[in-house]
Design a protein around this motif. Structure first.
Motif, PDB file in Angstrom:
ATOM      1  N   UNK A 228       0.786  -1.135   0.273  1.00 10.11           N
ATOM      2  CA  UNK A 228      -0.019   0.361  -0.061  1.00 10.11           C
ATOM      3  C   UNK A 228       0.636   0.851  -0.152  1.00 10.11           C
ATOM      4  N   UNK A 229       2.064   1.429   0.529  1.00 12.18           N
ATOM      5  CA  UNK A 229       2.915   2.581   0.508  1.00 12.18           C
ATOM      6  C   UNK A 229       3.295   3.074  -0.854  1.00 12.18           C
ATOM      7  N   UNK A 230       3.277   1.405  -1.769  1.00 12.72           N
ATOM      8  CA  UNK A 230       4.763   1.734  -2.703  1.00 12.72           C
ATOM      9  C   UNK A 230       3.109   2.242  -3.607  1.00 12.72           C
ATOM     10  N   UNK A 231       2.143   1.889  -4.045  1.00  7.50           N
ATOM     11  CA  UNK A 231       0.909   2.716  -4.265  1.00  7.50           C
ATOM     12  C   UNK A 231       0.498   3.901  -3.927  1.00  7.50           C
ATOM     13  N   UNK A 232       0.564   4.115  -2.744  1.00  7.05           N
ATOM     14  CA  UNK A 232       0.542   5.375  -2.077  1.00  7.05           C
ATOM     15  C   UNK A 232       1.375   6.501  -3.608  1.00  7.05           C
ATOM     16  N   UNK A 233       2.670   5.964  -3.145  1.00  8.00           N
ATOM     17  CA  UNK A 233       4.019   6.845  -3.784  1.00  8.00           C
ATOM     18  C   UNK A 233       3.614   6.493  -5.653  1.00  8.00           C
ATOM     19  N   UNK A 234       3.279   5.774  -5.753  1.00  8.26           N
ATOM     20  CA  UNK A 234       3.194   5.711  -7.829  1.00  8.26           C
ATOM     21  C   UNK A 234       1.209   7.074  -7.688  1.00  8.26           C
TER      22      UNK A 234
END
Length: 370
Positions: A228-234
């Motif tokens: 989820x944190x990586x998706x937020x970066x996206x």
């Protein structure tokens, strides 16, 4: 033991829950490797056809086709364009996506020519996903592009997009001359939908967002919160580029077998799924040891414990396994972190008849969403 195992395997344990929830959710199939050795290649293609026709009939969004070279597992996917050309005439609505083309191995004009044909044949149902490749043997097709493969991928994605639009680009040819070319036949879609393969790299998610690409990913050793944190970066990358952060598709690969009886699922997936995990275990252990100074060697008995631990964790938390209601809990976890396309992997070694028998339960699972 658990803490040590999680460190060695690289499992993430973050618990932050601040994420953008994806409102719309689609389901797709991902063809990954088909590791079975007890069936012919023709039977593997037949199984892939059965999954694709089910997807086309039951409202799935897409089928993802990989690129694999020089290894028995996955060898039926040596050319994704040819595989798609076989399946396209048998379908009416499902989209055909690559996950992904190893772009440093191919000239961008060649890629656009192949897939422009498929776009025409499918009535405009082609999307292309790209990766930089990693297996050195694959690069016998293009030995000079291995070292700079990530930068080359970025450059060639934009060349593919421009050629797809109909622009004229110049490329070096014989006698040191540059040759301006434009691609024919012309694809039906004026603009190409692009996916970028991103796994553990935060920078890849940010880059994909900034470029306006969609992103394809997998959990590997991460849990949903870490992903989820990586998706937020996206999403932040899109926001920083002036793009709508809510747009853009995040496709997540999840191993899938939905059945009314949990014991049946456990019985049929344990052996092939453990084999799948074991194939990646050595790399994770070596990487974990490199990070943990003085950790020493890991014996076979400890590796066996790690395999069992990883299998139990993946089964419970990182795959769509079990009865529809239990499987839906994993689906909702994915949606809660911002995933809006779940790419179901079903060719990881389970008996084909068992997979096809599970279709009604899979249909029941997705009926709430499609």
């Amino acid at each position: 033991m658990s803490a040590t195992v999680e460190q060695l395997l690289g499992f993430q344990t973050e618990t932050d829950t601040t994420h953008v929830v994806a409102q719309d959710l689609t389901f797709s199939f991902l063809f990954f490797s088909d590791v079975r050795t007890d069936v012919t290649d023709a039977e593997k293609y037949g199984f892939m056809r059965d999954l694709t026709l089910f997807a086309d009939r039951e409202g799935f969004e897409a089928v993802y086709i990989p690129e694999r070279h020089f290894y028995e597992f996955g060898s039926i996917f040596a050319n994704s364009a040819v595989v798609a050309a076989h399946l396209i005439p048998q379908t009416e609505r499902v989209r055909f996506r690559t996950a992904g083309i190893s772009l440093p191995l191919h000239h961008p004009a060649e890629v656009v020519e192949w897939w422009a044909i498929n776009d025409i044949l499918s009535g405009g149902r082609v999307d292309l996903g790209f990766g930089s490749g990693w297996n050195q043997a694959d690069f016998i097709y293009s030995p000079d592009t291995f070292d700079d493969r990530r930068a080359i991928t970025s450059e060639r994605i934009e060349q593919v997009r421009r050629l797809w639009r109909g622009e004229t680009l110049s490329f070096p040819g014989p006698e040191g001359k540059d040759y301006p070319i434009r691609i024919f036949p012309r694809p039906l879609q004026p603009e190409l939908n692009v996916w970028l393969l991103a796994a553990s790299s935060d920078a890849a998610f940010t880059f994909a967002g900034e470029q306006g690409y969609n992103v394809f990913t997998m959990l590997y050793s991460q849990n949903f919160e870490a992903m989820g944190k990586k998706i937020e970066r996206y999403r932040q990358g899109r926001r920083d580029a002036g793009l709508d952060p809510a747009k853009g598709t995040v496709s997540l690969m999840l191993h899938t077998l939905v059945h009314k009886d949990l014991d049946t699922v456990q019985w049929v997936v344990e052996k092939p799924f453990k084999s799948y995990i074991k194939s990646a275990l050595e790399a994770h252990v070596n990487a974990g040891l490199a990070k943990l100074k003085g950790a020493g060697e890991v014996g076979e008995a400890e590796k066996a414990k790690m395999l069992e631990y990883a299998y139990q964790r993946y089964f419970r938390t990182s795959a769509i396994f079990g009865p529809p209601e239990q499987a839906r809990e994993v689906v909702e976890q994915a949606r809660a972190i911002g995933v809006n396309d779940i790419a179901c992997v079903m060719d990881f070694g389970v008996d084909y008849d068992v997979v096809k028998d599970s279709f009604p339960y899979l249909k029941q699972l997705i009926s709430r969403y499609v």
